[in-house]
Design an enzyme around this catalytic site. Structure first.
Site, PDB file in Angstrom:
ATOM      1  N   TYR A   1       0.816  -1.219   0.000  1.00 56.42           N
ATOM      2  CA  TYR A   1       0.000   0.000   0.000  1.00 56.42           C
ATOM      3  C   TYR A   1       0.852   1.272   0.000  1.00 56.42           C
ATOM      4  O   TYR A   1       0.367   2.341  -0.347  1.00 56.42           O
ATOM      5  CB  TYR A   1      -0.952   0.026   1.213  1.00 56.42           C
ATOM      6  CG  TYR A   1      -2.019  -1.065   1.188  1.00 56.42           C
ATOM      7  CD1 TYR A   1      -2.154  -1.914   0.093  1.00 56.42           C
ATOM      8  CD2 TYR A   1      -2.887  -1.235   2.244  1.00 56.42           C
ATOM      9  CE1 TYR A   1      -3.112  -2.908   0.057  1.00 56.42           C
ATOM     10  CE2 TYR A   1      -3.856  -2.228   2.224  1.00 56.42           C
ATOM     11  CZ  TYR A   1      -3.961  -3.068   1.129  1.00 56.42           C
ATOM     12  OH  TYR A   1      -4.921  -4.053   1.105  1.00 56.42           O
TER      13      TYR A   1
ATOM     14  N   LYS B   1       3.731 -15.406   1.910  1.00 54.74           N
ATOM     15  CA  LYS B   1       3.660 -16.080   0.606  1.00 54.74           C
ATOM     16  C   LYS B   1       5.110 -16.368   0.214  1.00 54.74           C
ATOM     17  O   LYS B   1       5.614 -15.911  -0.824  1.00 54.74           O
ATOM     18  CB  LYS B   1       2.930 -15.145  -0.388  1.00 54.74           C
ATOM     19  CG  LYS B   1       2.536 -15.786  -1.698  1.00 54.74           C
ATOM     20  CD  LYS B   1       1.398 -16.787  -1.598  1.00 54.74           C
ATOM     21  CE  LYS B   1       1.172 -17.436  -2.952  1.00 54.74           C
ATOM     22  NZ  LYS B   1       0.426 -18.699  -2.887  1.00 54.74           N
TER      23      LYS B   1
ATOM     24  N   ASP C   1      -2.823 -18.097   1.079  1.00 55.61           N
ATOM     25  CA  ASP C   1      -3.977 -18.718   0.420  1.00 55.61           C
ATOM     26  C   ASP C   1      -4.549 -19.833   1.302  1.00 55.61           C
ATOM     27  O   ASP C   1      -5.764 -19.962   1.467  1.00 55.61           O
ATOM     28  CB  ASP C   1      -3.615 -19.228  -0.981  1.00 55.61           C
ATOM     29  CG  ASP C   1      -2.233 -19.858  -1.057  1.00 55.61           C
ATOM     30  OD1 ASP C   1      -1.478 -19.784  -0.066  1.00 55.61           O
ATOM     31  OD2 ASP C   1      -1.900 -20.445  -2.104  1.00 55.61           O
TER      32      ASP C   1
ATOM     33  N   ASP D   1      -5.233  -6.915   5.767  1.00 63.64           N
ATOM     34  CA  ASP D   1      -6.441  -6.182   5.386  1.00 63.64           C
ATOM     35  C   ASP D   1      -7.521  -7.189   4.972  1.00 63.64           C
ATOM     36  O   ASP D   1      -8.670  -7.153   5.419  1.00 63.64           O
ATOM     37  CB  ASP D   1      -6.080  -5.258   4.211  1.00 63.64           C
ATOM     38  CG  ASP D   1      -7.184  -4.283   3.873  1.00 63.64           C
ATOM     39  OD1 ASP D   1      -8.180  -4.234   4.607  1.00 63.64           O
ATOM     40  OD2 ASP D   1      -7.051  -3.584   2.849  1.00 63.64           O
TER      41      ASP D   1
ATOM     42  N   ASP E   1     -10.834  -8.907   7.527  1.00 65.81           N
ATOM     43  CA  ASP E   1     -12.250  -8.787   7.159  1.00 65.81           C
ATOM     44  C   ASP E   1     -12.895 -10.160   7.029  1.00 65.81           C
ATOM     45  O   ASP E   1     -14.048 -10.357   7.402  1.00 65.81           O
ATOM     46  CB  ASP E   1     -12.412  -8.013   5.840  1.00 65.81           C
ATOM     47  CG  ASP E   1     -12.554  -6.520   6.094  1.00 65.81           C
ATOM     48  OD1 ASP E   1     -12.146  -6.063   7.183  1.00 65.81           O
ATOM     49  OD2 ASP E   1     -13.069  -5.812   5.210  1.00 65.81           O
TER      50      ASP E   1
END
Ligand code: NAD
Length: 373
Positions: free
Chosen positions: A147, A201, A233, A257, A261
């Protein structure tokens, strides 16, 4: 009994903010009666309330109050129906929230997700997947990664006689950035069930390899915490298949992020979810910003319908992470549990199929929790 005085800036903001903040302050006053502490709580406007009072979403006086305080208890800001012509950098979500994050260097975001057994009906997963109740803490790095990494741009390029756009985002992490968030996550795990799942990852990303390496090194400082690594994943899938396997999940910014959620959906309502954003530690105190995960809920604002639990549990996080008052934090969490066990339900967690539950308002829920401290 001598008591510590702690300064709290209470910024209720817009929509349901003032209603749920009132209940949170009520609970803090109940904590004062049971623990050797005094809260010096000063309220100040922020968001549209700040624009109305002083022409700015984060008025100078409000920012000065935050700087003079030990931590910030925040409601939420933003009203979609207010003046659509105001430039986006002056809108409350940016001008207040992002400014505060930057001003206080809030690099760690903590989102606990708890589903008490009594609220099993509010969870989208089948009861057999919920075990004895879900209780996960997602620790998300907040100021690095994709980001914020540079270069970040969209450009026009020409290749083989064709012109098109190319967008670039850059994922960057340094060892110190990973180290400091890892320390936060390991310390948080020590308050809990002492298990940390680090998400990365590492099979594809250089960042993932560095992340895994640094987190493994930091784990040596916390021999009482069990560390496991998981690819992001698989982490997304495991959250749905067996959420009870997780205690603390440590994630870089973008993965956190998304996964926070996803985990939040397990709790059934935004009205149940607190969050903490932590900055630097000075001595015993960590500066923190504590707020509900949800927004201003304009659809139910001003009607005594909002669930104050997210705001109240934000106070528990503040006591634990900024003030080192774990017992008082647990007392708030236990009082929330008791109020739910006793059948109190705001509309967002109410189900007509529950025979022993009754629908209550914001204020009644706050009263029940304060009485349980
Ligand atoms: P929202 O979180 O305000 O509402 C989404 C849904 O959840 C609504 O149906 C609402 O009634 C419900 N809900 C949220 N909190 C609740 C609570 N405590 N009790 C019961 N129900 C609750 O999201 P939105 O409608 O997308 O956004 C409304 C405004 O809030 C927007 O201006 C948005 O930018 C702002 N917002 C602010 C923050 C923040 O200040 N940190 C976060 C998210 C959204």
């Amino acid at each position: 009994m001598s008591s510590t005085v702690l300064k709290i800036a209470a910024l209720a903001g817009d929509g349901i903010g003032p209603e749920v903040m009132r209940e949170a302050i009520k609970v803090l006053r109940a904590v004062e009666k049971k623990f050797p502490v005094q809260f010096q709580i000063t309220e100040a406007p922020v968001g549209w309330a700040g624009i109305d009072a002083a022409g700015k979403a984060l008025p100078d006086a409000t920012l000065a109050l935050c700087k003079a305080s030990d931590s910030i208890l925040f409601g939420s800001v933003g009203l979609p129906d207010r003046d659509p012509t105001i430039p986006k950098e002056e809108r409350p979500e940016r001008a207040a929230l992002l400014r505060i994050r930057k001003e206080f260097g809030l690099f760690a975001n903590l989102r606990p997700v708890q589903l008490p057994k009594a609220l099993a009906h509010a969870c989208p997963l089948r009861p057999e997947r919920q075990g004895d109740g879900i209780d996960i803490l997602v620790v998300r790095e907040l100021t690095g990664g994709m980001y914020f990494g540079q270069p970040k741009k969209t450009e026009e390029v020409s290749e083989a006689g064709k012109t098109f756009h190319r967008a670039t985002d850059t994922m960057v992490y340094t060892t110190p950035e990973i180290e400091r968030i890892a320390h936060v996550a390991f310390k948080a795990a020590q308050f809990r069930r002492k298990k940390l799942t680090s998400i990365d990852k590492a099979n594809v990303l250089e960042n993932g390899i560095l992340w895994r390496d640094v987190v493994t090194k930091i784990s040596k400082n916390y021999p009482d915490v069990t560390l496991e690594h998981m690819f992001v994943d698989n982490g997304a899938m495991q959250l749905m298949l067996k959420p009870t396997q997780f205690d603390v999940m440590l994630c870089e910014n973008m993965f956190g992020d998304i996964l926070s959620d996803e985990a939040a959906a397990l709790a059934g309502s935004l009205g149940m979810l607190p969050s903490a954003s932590l900055g630097a530690t000075a001595g015993e105190k960590t500066f923190g910003f504590y707020e509900p995960a949800g927004g201003t809920a304009p659809d139910i604002a001003g009607k005594n319908l909002a669930n104050p639990i997210a705001q109240i549990l934000s106070c528990a996080l503040m006591l634990r992470y900024s003030f080192g008052m774990n017992e008082a934090a647990k007392a708030i969490e236990a009082a929330v549990g008791k109020a739910i066990e006793a059948g109190n339900r705001t509309g967002d967690i109410f189900s007509a199929s529950e025979t022993n539950a009754r629908r209550v308002g914001t204020k009644e829920m706050g009263d029940a929790i304060a009485a349980g401290i």
